[in-house]
Design a protein around this motif. Structure first.
Motif, PDB file in Angstrom:
ATOM      1  N   PHE A  73       0.846  -1.183   0.000  1.00 29.82           N
ATOM      2  CA  PHE A  73       0.000   0.000   0.000  1.00 29.82           C
ATOM      3  C   PHE A  73       0.886   1.240   0.000  1.00 29.82           C
ATOM      4  CE2 PHE A  73      -2.656  -3.242   1.983  1.00 29.82           C
ATOM      5  CZ  PHE A  73      -3.881  -3.055   1.338  1.00 29.82           C
ATOM      6  N   LEU A  74       0.668   2.118  -0.966  1.00 31.90           N
ATOM      7  CA  LEU A  74       1.331   3.403  -1.017  1.00 31.90           C
ATOM      8  C   LEU A  74       0.602   4.331  -0.046  1.00 31.90           C
ATOM      9  CD1 LEU A  74       3.321   5.371  -2.465  1.00 31.90           C
ATOM     10  CD2 LEU A  74       1.526   5.711  -4.178  1.00 31.90           C
ATOM     11  N   VAL A  75       1.325   4.897   0.926  1.00 34.59           N
ATOM     12  CA  VAL A  75       0.722   5.757   1.952  1.00 34.59           C
ATOM     13  C   VAL A  75       1.440   7.101   1.987  1.00 34.59           C
ATOM     14  CG1 VAL A  75      -0.032   3.783   3.352  1.00 34.59           C
ATOM     15  CG2 VAL A  75       2.184   4.856   3.825  1.00 34.59           C
ATOM     16  N   GLU A  76       0.785   8.086   2.562  1.00 31.40           N
ATOM     17  CA  GLU A  76       1.371   9.426   2.631  1.00 31.40           C
ATOM     18  C   GLU A  76       2.500   9.521   3.653  1.00 31.40           C
ATOM     19  OE1 GLU A  76      -1.151  12.838   2.710  1.00 31.40           O
ATOM     20  OE2 GLU A  76      -2.733  11.757   1.647  1.00 31.40           O
ATOM     21  N   ASP A  77       2.383   8.796   4.779  1.00 28.51           N
ATOM     22  CA  ASP A  77       3.348   8.951   5.873  1.00 28.51           C
ATOM     23  C   ASP A  77       3.522   7.622   6.607  1.00 28.51           C
ATOM     24  OD1 ASP A  77       4.742   9.544   8.216  1.00 28.51           O
ATOM     25  OD2 ASP A  77       3.658  11.408   8.573  1.00 28.51           O
ATOM     26  N   VAL A  78       4.602   6.941   6.317  1.00 32.89           N
ATOM     27  CA  VAL A  78       4.876   5.639   6.929  1.00 32.89           C
ATOM     28  C   VAL A  78       4.968   5.746   8.446  1.00 32.89           C
ATOM     29  CG1 VAL A  78       6.634   3.846   7.171  1.00 32.89           C
ATOM     30  CG2 VAL A  78       5.911   4.565   4.916  1.00 32.89           C
ATOM     31  N   GLU A  79       5.617   6.781   8.948  1.00 35.65           N
ATOM     32  CA  GLU A  79       5.783   6.933  10.393  1.00 35.65           C
ATOM     33  C   GLU A  79       4.427   7.075  11.087  1.00 35.65           C
ATOM     34  OE1 GLU A  79       8.783   6.448  11.588  1.00 35.65           O
ATOM     35  OE2 GLU A  79       9.830   6.642   9.682  1.00 35.65           O
ATOM     36  N   ALA A  80       3.529   7.853  10.497  1.00 36.22           N
ATOM     37  CA  ALA A  80       2.194   8.030  11.075  1.00 36.22           C
ATOM     38  C   ALA A  80       1.414   6.717  11.038  1.00 36.22           C
ATOM     39  CB  ALA A  80       1.427   9.120  10.327  1.00 36.22           C
TER      40      ALA A  80
END
Length: 135
Positions: A73-80
Motif C-alpha cells: 500500500f502506497l501511503v502518505e506517511d509511513v511513520e504516522a
C-alpha cells in the motif's frame, strides 16, 4: 491490461475483514457472507472463504499458506501509519526503514500470515517513479 484486484483466501473472512478495515480505513463491501471486497483507488483487495476456492478447482488454493507475495500500500506517511497501527498489529516484520530503492517502508503480517508493506517514496528518484500514482 489493467490490474484489478488481489484475493486472499481464508478460513475466517470476518477476522480478516475487520483487520483490513482497520488497516485501510475503508469499509468492505460484503455481497455474500463468504466474500468481501475493499475497493481502493488503484485496485481492489478481495477476501474470500476457502469454500469459494472450489469454484476455481478443488486444489487451486490453500488458505493461510502464502510466503511469497507482499501486499503493498502506497501511503502518505509511513511513520504516522506505524504509530496508528502499533496497537492493531501483532506480527511486525520491520519497523519503518528506508529501502535501497528509495521507499520508506514498514512490514507486518495480517492474522493469516500474509505480508503487508506500507511505503512512501522518499528519495527524489522514488518520488519521480510514483508521480503518476495517487494516494
Amino acid at each position: 491490461m489493467n490490474f484489478a484486484s488481489i484475493r486472499i483466501i481464508t478460513q475466517d473472512v470476518d477476522r480478516l475483514v475487520r483487520f483490513y478495515e482497520q488497516v485501510t480505513g475503508v469499509t468492505a463491501e460484503r455481497p455474500a457472507p463468504v466474500f468481501a471486497e475493499f475497493v481502493l483507488p488503484s485496485c481492489a483487495l478481495a477476501i474470500a472463504h476457502v469454500q469459494t476456492a472450489q469454484l476455481f478447482g478443488a486444489d487451486s488454493v490453500e488458505a493461510a499458506s502464502n510466503r511469497t507475495v507482499i501486499i503493498e500500500f502506497l501511503v502518505e506517511d509511513v511513520e504516522a501509519e506505524y504509530a496508528r497501527l502499533k496497537p492493531l498489529v501483532e506480527n511486525w516484520v520491520q519497523a519503518p526503514t528506508t529501502m535501497p530503492w528509495g521507499n520508506r517502508s514498514l512490514l507486518f503480517r495480517d492474522p493469516d500470515g500474509n505480508l503487508l508493506n506500507l511505503f512512501t517514496p522518499v528519495t527524489e528518484e522514488a518520488i519521480q517513479r510514483f508521480n503518476r500514482r495517487s494516494l
